[in-house]
Design a protein around this motif. Sequence first.
Motif, mmCIF file in Angstrom:
data_model
loop_
_atom_site.group_PDB
_atom_site.id
_atom_site.type_symbol
_atom_site.label_atom_id
_atom_site.label_comp_id
_atom_site.label_asym_id
_atom_site.label_seq_id
_atom_site.Cartn_x
_atom_site.Cartn_y
_atom_site.Cartn_z
ATOM 1 N N ARG A 109 0.847 -1.243 0.008
ATOM 2 C CA ARG A 109 0.014 0.126 -0.161
ATOM 3 C C ARG A 109 0.807 1.378 -0.190
ATOM 4 O O ARG A 109 0.569 2.263 -0.605
ATOM 5 C CB ARG A 109 -0.921 0.018 1.193
ATOM 6 N N GLY A 165 3.560 1.593 -1.617
ATOM 7 C CA GLY A 165 4.284 1.738 -2.997
ATOM 8 C C GLY A 165 5.759 1.231 -2.979
ATOM 9 O O GLY A 165 6.178 1.354 -3.707
ATOM 10 N N LYS A 205 2.654 -0.663 -8.128
ATOM 11 C CA LYS A 205 1.299 0.335 -8.511
ATOM 12 C C LYS A 205 0.137 -0.163 -7.746
ATOM 13 O O LYS A 205 -0.185 -1.478 -7.762
ATOM 14 C CB LYS A 205 1.228 -0.016 -10.244
ATOM 15 N N THR A 206 -0.791 0.516 -7.625
ATOM 16 C CA THR A 206 -1.942 0.240 -6.740
ATOM 17 C C THR A 206 -3.319 0.408 -7.800
ATOM 18 O O THR A 206 -3.169 1.545 -8.426
ATOM 19 C CB THR A 206 -2.141 0.907 -5.447
ATOM 20 N N ARG A 207 -4.077 -0.476 -7.738
ATOM 21 C CA ARG A 207 -5.550 -0.220 -8.178
ATOM 22 C C ARG A 207 -6.534 -0.853 -7.744
ATOM 23 O O ARG A 207 -6.221 -1.678 -6.995
ATOM 24 C CB ARG A 207 -5.303 -0.764 -9.848
ATOM 25 N N TYR A 251 -2.135 -4.986 -6.193
ATOM 26 C CA TYR A 251 -0.802 -4.273 -6.158
ATOM 27 C C TYR A 251 -0.027 -5.061 -7.165
ATOM 28 O O TYR A 251 0.088 -6.261 -7.059
ATOM 29 C CB TYR A 251 0.005 -4.026 -4.823
ATOM 30 N N ASN A 274 -6.184 5.423 -4.872
ATOM 31 C CA ASN A 274 -4.734 4.961 -4.437
ATOM 32 C C ASN A 274 -4.774 4.474 -3.115
ATOM 33 O O ASN A 274 -3.593 4.203 -2.453
ATOM 34 C CB ASN A 274 -3.811 6.127 -4.663
#
Length: 301
Positions: free
Chosen positions: A176, A178, A188-190, A207, A286
């Motif tokens: 979380r 990064g 990368k977070t989505r 992630y 994010n």
Amino acid sequence: MNRLEAMELAEESEHCLRPAEAFALIGDETRVAILEALWQIDEQPAEFTTLYEMTETDNSAQFNYHLNQLTGHFVYKHDDGYELRTAGERVIQAVVEGSFNAHPDIEPFETGDQCTQCSGSLVATYAEEKLAISCPACGRTHGQYSFPPGGLIGRDEQAILSTFNQRVRHLHCLARDGVCPRCSGQMKTRVARGDDCCLDSDLRAEYTCKQCQHSLCSPIGLVLLDESAVISFYRDHGLDLQATPYWRLDWCVSDDYTTVQSTDPWVIAVSIVHDADTLTVTLNGNLAVTDIKRDTPRSVS
């Protein structure tokens, strides 16, 4: 970037070995013994003589040859000795954690906790280097996450559960923030929707590392386990959130308490309820906290 693109990028870099070349360099017992000796030595750089004696190699010339093959990619060479590079540490850590040489098998066992949906008995199962917590009575999953086989060695059932709980928290909190828990690359977070085999949740956080393509996923609520407002909320009720297994918390294992307020952009609210006291945490796409509200009922005199 997909896995193939990541590998091609690594191969094009002058600082990286091709995967086959990297594995060939450590495909020798003496070289693995050298890496293991360096890992065990507390004071580094380690002198040549100390390293040679620890590996118990009969021929110093042969030992020197294998050490030179490791130098530059897996081992640093200094004026006063040798020490492990990160790549060398990863090799030995993989051996120690059991990824290469341990394949323990454990029978399913009850966790001693109740299902967040039906109050049935939760069971822990281990397969393909993943530990899963689930309820046989209603079928609700309470998370299935990576757990290296080395984590099982020398631990009883309760110790395994405690270790697994801390590992899940640590890995997902890093993601979380990064940071890839595997290579420290950028994650990368989505936010995603749809069926997922390891989660009993339609909405989830995904992630993916831009560097090594390592991936993780979890219910949205799991990212709040280290949120100070949530920790304080539980402390006010006499509970230590950091000592509570995540699978006891409904908002960590499902989206029953998660509300999507918007998808463009993402606005997601997670409601945490305890004794009629509600803490609502709002996050963006994010998974950054944008708002916190608490609704505490007034006592009736």
